[in-house]
Design an enzyme around this catalytic site. Structure first.
Site, short mmCIF file in Angstrom:
data_model
loop_
_atom_site.label_atom_id
_atom_site.label_comp_id
_atom_site.label_asym_id
_atom_site.label_seq_id
_atom_site.Cartn_x
_atom_site.Cartn_y
_atom_site.Cartn_z
N ASP A 164 -17.72 -15.27 -17.67
CA ASP A 164 -16.97 -14.19 -17.01
C ASP A 164 -16.39 -14.70 -15.69
O ASP A 164 -17.15 -15.17 -14.82
CB ASP A 164 -17.97 -13.05 -16.75
CG ASP A 164 -17.30 -11.71 -16.62
OD1 ASP A 164 -16.07 -11.65 -16.74
OD2 ASP A 164 -18.04 -10.72 -16.42
N GLU B 94 -14.34 -0.82 -21.79
CA GLU B 94 -15.55 -0.35 -21.10
C GLU B 94 -15.39 1.09 -20.63
O GLU B 94 -14.42 1.42 -19.92
CB GLU B 94 -15.88 -1.26 -19.90
CG GLU B 94 -17.14 -0.80 -19.16
CD GLU B 94 -17.77 -1.83 -18.25
OE1 GLU B 94 -17.31 -2.98 -18.22
OE2 GLU B 94 -18.73 -1.44 -17.54
O1 KIV Z 1 -20.34 -8.52 -16.60
C1 KIV Z 1 -20.64 -8.01 -17.68
O2 KIV Z 1 -21.79 -8.05 -18.13
C2 KIV Z 1 -19.57 -7.36 -18.44
C3 KIV Z 1 -19.98 -6.57 -19.64
C4 KIV Z 1 -20.61 -5.32 -19.21
C5 KIV Z 1 -18.84 -6.35 -20.56
O3 KIV Z 1 -18.45 -7.44 -18.07
#
Ligand code: KIV
Length: 289
Positions: free
Chosen positions: A89, A189
């Protein structure tokens, strides 16, 4: 003995699942043992989410999480995942300065972290251009619309997005634009399930829902929420499968009690000398005070 060949989850295999109407499973992980559990349990996508900041590092939101934090936690997850697709991410401010900086940061997830793609929040015009640039650099991108936690200071608080027509239309358009930009999947989300259904029907790439109802192509939850690691507030969309906080607190309290009353460690958990060595040691005059 030859090991059975593991069929890795790939971007085409995820698309094939959507086409066949099979659900895609996803969870977050931030370390080796938990990623192993997820992989062995057959979870398709492991997201090293920037939720790391809240559920592991103890921050109030995801804003303070750095690229170095993310790479540090992506490495053990990628080492553990033999089948699952590991996605890193992009944390706040890792894709805000310039296209070059964004590509450099995203490439770290693949080169250093061992991930096979990245996730980027948002779908503004500028963001779509960045996403195209990443895909041009051979970096698969997962989009993320609806509630985007990195925008917390704009939104004010974590709440359902797209409840009114105009806002719902914007979210649908955002998802369509992310597919056009080349995203291989889109996270939805915290949006009404009817909106998620419309998006899922419009897109050819899979939608992965979190608080977006049952009609998405797949589902994702934060692992720590699913197992009840923390005893605090959980949003309505979280199903807690086990109360790990209670179980672990009990185990630690039992250990404390055992140590305090001298019940641990007993013989079973201790090592012994051979009797003759013990005797010789007792008699030894070698030690002076
Ligand atoms: O950071 C995270 O865990 C996320 C998920 C909730 C999709 O973006």
């Amino acid at each position: 003995m030859s090991e059975t060949k593991i069929q890795k989850v790939t971007i085409p295999s995820l698309r094939a699942k959507k086409a066949a109407g099979e659900k895609i499973t996803a969870l977050t992980a931030y370390d080796y043992p938990i990623a192993r559990i997820l992989d062995e349990a057959g979870i398709d996508i492991i997201l090293v989410g920037d939720s790391l900041g809240m559920v592991v590092l103890g921050y109030e939101n995801t804003i303070p999480v750095t690229m170095d934090d993310m790479i540090h936690h992506t490495k053990p997850v990628a080492r553990a995942a033999r089948r699952a697709l590991v996605i890193g991410d992009m944390p706040y401010f890792s894709f805000h300065l310039s296209e070059e900086e964004t590509v450099r940061n995203a490439s770290r997830f693949l080169k250093e972290g061992g991930a096979r793609g990245v996730k980027v929040e948002g779908a503004s015009k500028k963001r779509l251009k960045l996403i195209e640039r990443l895909i041009g650099a051979e970096i698969p991108v997962m989009g993320h619309v609806g509630l985007t936690p990195q925008s917390i200071h704009h939104i004010g608080r974590f709440k359902v997005q797209g409840s009114e027509k105009q806002e719902a239309e914007r979210i649908i358009q955002d998802a369509v634009n992310l597919e056009k930009a080349g995203c291989f999947a889109v996270i939805l989300e915290c949006i009404p399930m009817e909106v998620a259904r419309l998006i899922t029907e419009k897109l050819t790439v899979p939608t992965i829902g979190i608080g977006a109802g049952p009609w998405c192509d797949g589902q994702i939850l934060v692992f720590h929420d699913l197992v009840g690691y923390e005893d605090g507030y959980l949003p309505k969309f979280v199903k807690k499968y086990i109360d790990l906080h209670q179980i672990l607190t009990r185990a630690v309290a039992d250990y404390r009690d055992d140590v305090e009353k001298g019940a641990f460690p007993n013989d079973e958990y201790s090592y012994h000398l051979k009797p003759e060595v013990a005797q010789a040691l007792e008699k030894s005059k070698e030690y002076k005070k």
